[in-house]
Design an enzyme around this catalytic site. Structure first.
Site, PDB file in Angstrom:
ATOM      1  N   TYR A  86       3.915   6.606   9.748  1.00 25.78           N
ATOM      2  CA  TYR A  86       3.074   5.674   9.319  1.00 25.78           C
ATOM      3  C   TYR A  86       3.840   4.563   8.708  1.00 25.78           C
ATOM      4  O   TYR A  86       3.557   3.209   9.219  1.00 25.78           O
ATOM      5  CB  TYR A  86       1.914   5.972   8.416  1.00 25.78           C
ATOM      6  CG  TYR A  86       1.036   4.847   8.321  1.00 25.78           C
ATOM      7  CD1 TYR A  86      -0.253   5.001   9.284  1.00 25.78           C
ATOM      8  CD2 TYR A  86       0.690   4.077   7.125  1.00 25.78           C
ATOM      9  CE1 TYR A  86      -1.358   4.141   9.178  1.00 25.78           C
ATOM     10  CE2 TYR A  86      -0.285   3.164   7.173  1.00 25.78           C
ATOM     11  CZ  TYR A  86      -1.167   3.293   8.111  1.00 25.78           C
ATOM     12  OH  TYR A  86      -2.406   2.204   7.946  1.00 25.78           O
TER      13      TYR A  86
ATOM     14  N   HIS B 209       0.957  -1.171   0.129  1.00 23.37           N
ATOM     15  CA  HIS B 209      -0.076   0.001   0.214  1.00 23.37           C
ATOM     16  C   HIS B 209       0.645   1.194  -0.026  1.00 23.37           C
ATOM     17  O   HIS B 209       1.636   1.443   0.896  1.00 23.37           O
ATOM     18  CB  HIS B 209      -1.111  -0.014   1.209  1.00 23.37           C
ATOM     19  CG  HIS B 209      -2.316  -0.834   1.048  1.00 23.37           C
ATOM     20  ND1 HIS B 209      -3.366  -0.604   1.483  1.00 23.37           N
ATOM     21  CD2 HIS B 209      -2.507  -2.069   0.429  1.00 23.37           C
ATOM     22  CE1 HIS B 209      -4.271  -1.324   1.216  1.00 23.37           C
ATOM     23  NE2 HIS B 209      -3.634  -2.456   0.598  1.00 23.37           N
TER      24      HIS B 209
HETATM   25  C1  PHB Z   1      -6.761  -3.818  10.688  1.00 17.18           C
HETATM   26  O1  PHB Z   1      -6.761  -4.154   9.317  1.00 17.18           O
HETATM   27  O2  PHB Z   1      -6.993  -4.501  11.363  1.00 17.18           O
HETATM   28  C2  PHB Z   1      -6.212  -2.432  10.959  1.00 17.18           C
HETATM   29  C3  PHB Z   1      -5.522  -1.737   9.980  1.00 17.18           C
HETATM   30  C4  PHB Z   1      -4.793  -0.572  10.303  1.00 17.18           C
HETATM   31  C5  PHB Z   1      -5.233  -0.087  11.652  1.00 17.18           C
HETATM   32  C6  PHB Z   1      -5.833  -0.747  12.745  1.00 17.18           C
HETATM   33  C7  PHB Z   1      -6.209  -2.172  12.166  1.00 17.18           C
HETATM   34  O3  PHB Z   1      -4.679   1.383  12.022  1.00 17.18           O
END
Ligand code: PHB
Ligand code: APR
Length: 389
Positions: free
Chosen positions: A384, A72
């Site tokens: 991130y 991603h």
């Molecule tokens: C998830 O896909 O479970 C997920 C993705 C991003 C997040 C938290 C959980 O910030």
């Protein structure tokens, strides 16, 4: 029985540490309270930083991840019925990989089994002894018998509710905590995701997150009361609430279907300092918790395992204590930055009942800044995708 390292807990922290130590020729055993199937049945987050992926690749455990993980290069922030794309790669040259934590755990368990490294599942009453001296011991019960392992080092990788941190006198620890006044209700369903990238949506009814596990499996969350019961939510109620919180295009693209898992998770920030007490070391959720908003939990566990494995390699192979002396400082420096980021994302995106008008405007101003400043977006992206080890 004698071992160099006893690892308590077979989550990502313990498994990753075990794999790294195994590669360095350091003998270790994992003691896990639950069964393998129970551990693999837990649905957890699913976004891997490139550092975590690199670690798994360096261990030769990334075959399935490389084949099935979804790269991603961006995600969206939703607010005021608009969507703002955060380009991860433009700002950092890096990206994240969507691949379930459960799958990471399975890959690590399979590799451990194939390498002949021991894990004791359903180890009950695990207790830690003498870790203030050079020969700690760990006792546990299994099949009605008590076992004892003498070791050089104990690694407490047993999660937030584990026994390792609890074994310390309260005076040895300083803890920092924020409990958020809400939870996340999560649903897993075999339906295609509503968007090819994640959407983190702020809304006056509460936060919503659109995530995925694969092109045919979606993971969605809505902010709910901290004491909400998942049983109170029919699938229909969940889908209706989710769609209300998304921008019209995303809402229209949501494909609904029967949930295959539905659960409520509390949100908490927590750090215990330090991470070392004599020959006992804490790593992962045993030492710190982040709210899931920044997708940092698993990645922080991997970072701790990396630092601790390096330190223990110095200790066992080079016979130097410099690494273990520095483990806590090194790991905490990175942990606190991830704590800050997760707290910031949580504060930005959630509905808090008691915000003052000033604080609400601060949330709006954060979005306005992100909308207008490529540098602000790059700073978000940098955190991130993951700060360097
Ligand atoms: C998830 O896909 O479970 C997920 C993705 C991003 C997040 C938290 C959980 O910030
Ligand atoms: N004895 C043995 N094992 C224990 C004990 C105990 N007393 N208490 C807990 N455990 C086990 C749990 O059953 C679990 O399998 O320790 C393991 C801890 O694993 P995680 O909770 O997954 O923690 P960690 O490995 O640090 O991984 C952190 O997992 O909790 C998520 O969101 C979090 O993504 C983060 C990641």
């Amino acid at each position: 029985m004698r071992r160099q390292v006893v690892i308590i807990g077979s989550g990502p922290a313990g498994l990753m540490l075990g794999a790294l130590l195994g590669r360095a020729g350091i003998d270790n055993v994992i003691l896990e309270r639950k069964s393998r199937d129970y551990v693999l049945g837990r649905i957890r987050a699913g976004v891997l930083e490139d550092g975590t992926v690199g670690l798994l690749r360096s261990l030769g455990i990334a075959g399935r991840l490389d084949a099935e993980g979804l790269p991603h290069h961006g995600f969206a922030l939703g607010f005021a019925h608009r969507r703002l794309r955060i380009d991860l790669t433009e700002g950092t040259g890096r990206h994240v990989t969507v691949y379930g934590q459960t799958e990471v755990t399975r890959d690590l368990m399979d590799a451990r089994l194939a390498a002949g490294m021991e894990t004791v599942y359903e180890a009950e009453d695990v207790a830690l002894h003498d870790f203030d001296g050079p020969s700690p011991r760990v006792t546990y019960a299994k099949d009605g018998r008590t076992h004892e392992i003498v070791c050089d080092v104990i690694a407490g990788c047993d999660g937030f509710h584990g026994v390792a941190r609890e074994s310390l006198p309260a005076s040895a620890l300083t803890t920092f905590e924020r409990v958020y006044p809400f939870g996340w209700l999560g649903v897993l369903a075999n339906v295609p995701p509503c968007s090819h990238e994640l959407i983190y949506a702020a809304h006056e009814r509460g936060f919503a997150l659109c995530s995925m596990r694969s092109p045919t499996r979606s993971r969605y969350y809505v902010q709910c009361a901290a004491d909400e019961k998942a049983e109170a939510w029919s699938d229909q109620r969940f889908w209706d609430e989710l769609r209300r919180r998304l921008d019209p295009e995303a809402a229209a693209a949501v494909v609904t279907g029967p949930s295959i898992e539905k659960s409520v998770a509390p949100l908490r920030s927590f750090v215990a300092e330090p991470l070392r007490f004599g020959r006992l070391f804490l790593a992962g959720d045993a030492a710190h918790i982040v709210p899931p908003t920044g997708a940092k939990g698993l990645n922080l566990a991997a970072g701790d395992a990396f630092y601790l494995a390096e330190a223990l390699e110095e200790f066992f192979v080079e016979r130097s204590e410099a690494g273990i002396d520095d483990y806590s400082r090194r790991a905490l420096a990175r942990i606190w930055k991830a704590e800050r980021f997760s707290w910031w994302m949580t504060s930005l995106l959630h509905r808090f009942d008691h915000l003052t008008p000033f604080e609400r405007r601060m949330q709006d101003a954060e979005f306005a800044l992100l909308e207008s400043s490529a540098l602000a977006r790059a700073a978000l992206a940098e955190n991130y995708v993951g700060l360097p080890y």
